[in-house]
Motif scaffolding. Structure first.
Motif, mmCIF file in Angstrom:
data_model
loop_
_atom_site.group_PDB
_atom_site.id
_atom_site.type_symbol
_atom_site.label_atom_id
_atom_site.label_comp_id
_atom_site.label_asym_id
_atom_site.label_seq_id
_atom_site.Cartn_x
_atom_site.Cartn_y
_atom_site.Cartn_z
ATOM 1 N N SER A 1 51.886 29.171 -15.084
ATOM 2 C CA SER A 1 51.133 28.596 -16.194
ATOM 3 C C SER A 1 49.643 28.864 -15.989
ATOM 4 C CB SER A 1 51.385 27.091 -16.254
ATOM 5 O OG SER A 1 50.812 26.469 -15.120
ATOM 6 N N GLN B 1 47.153 26.825 -15.844
ATOM 7 C CA GLN B 1 46.543 25.885 -14.887
ATOM 8 C C GLN B 1 46.848 26.305 -13.453
ATOM 9 O OE1 GLN B 1 48.684 24.816 -17.304
ATOM 10 N NE2 GLN B 1 47.269 23.901 -18.764
ATOM 11 N N ARG B 2 48.093 26.679 -13.190
ATOM 12 C CA ARG B 2 48.463 27.093 -11.838
ATOM 13 C C ARG B 2 47.774 28.408 -11.473
ATOM 14 N NH1 ARG B 2 54.503 28.114 -9.509
ATOM 15 N NH2 ARG B 2 53.853 28.515 -7.388
ATOM 16 N N ARG B 3 47.655 29.302 -12.441
ATOM 17 C CA ARG B 3 46.975 30.571 -12.208
ATOM 18 C C ARG B 3 45.511 30.347 -11.837
ATOM 19 N NH1 ARG B 3 47.598 35.820 -15.951
ATOM 20 N NH2 ARG B 3 49.721 35.294 -15.485
ATOM 21 N N LEU B 4 44.842 29.452 -12.544
ATOM 22 C CA LEU B 4 43.449 29.135 -12.258
ATOM 23 C C LEU B 4 43.303 28.519 -10.861
ATOM 24 C CD1 LEU B 4 40.521 28.918 -13.251
ATOM 25 C CD2 LEU B 4 41.117 26.676 -14.179
ATOM 26 N N ARG B 5 44.199 27.608 -10.504
ATOM 27 C CA ARG B 5 44.168 26.973 -9.189
ATOM 28 C C ARG B 5 44.369 28.011 -8.082
ATOM 29 N NH1 ARG B 5 48.004 23.063 -10.117
ATOM 30 N NH2 ARG B 5 49.497 24.130 -8.835
#
Length: 88
Positions: free
Chosen positions: A72, A74-78
């Motif tokens: 997702s 959000q997970r990619r950004l993290r």
């Protein structure tokens, strides 16, 4: 079975004691660029040259090329933040 489990536990402790997949060291943009180079110019970009160019091992390059899909946003950004902080 106990002996095999004990041997695996001993090996796990010797190799760092971590379970699961190793931490990512590349951003998603770098992984996409790696896949693009391998797909478009495979003769010019063998595994060893990709690994050297991106500063990772050939094992990491193999895992990236084999992987499909993506997380997702959000997970990619993290993950990108963790990869950038690890590189700094």
């Amino acid at each position: 079975r106990r002996r095999a489990a004990a041997r695996m536990e001993r090996l796990r402790r010797e190799l760092g004691g971590r379970r699961g997949a190793p931490d990512r060291v590349l951003t998603w943009q770098a992984m996409e660029q790696l896949r693009f180079l391998r797909r478009e110019l495979p003769e010019e970009w063998p595994l060893e040259r990709l690994a050297e160019g991106f500063g990772v091992s050939t094992d990491v390059v193999r895992r990236v090329l084999r992987s499909r899909g993506g997380p997702s946003p959000q997970r990619r950004l993290r993950q990108d933040q963790r990869a950038l902080s690890a590189a700094a």
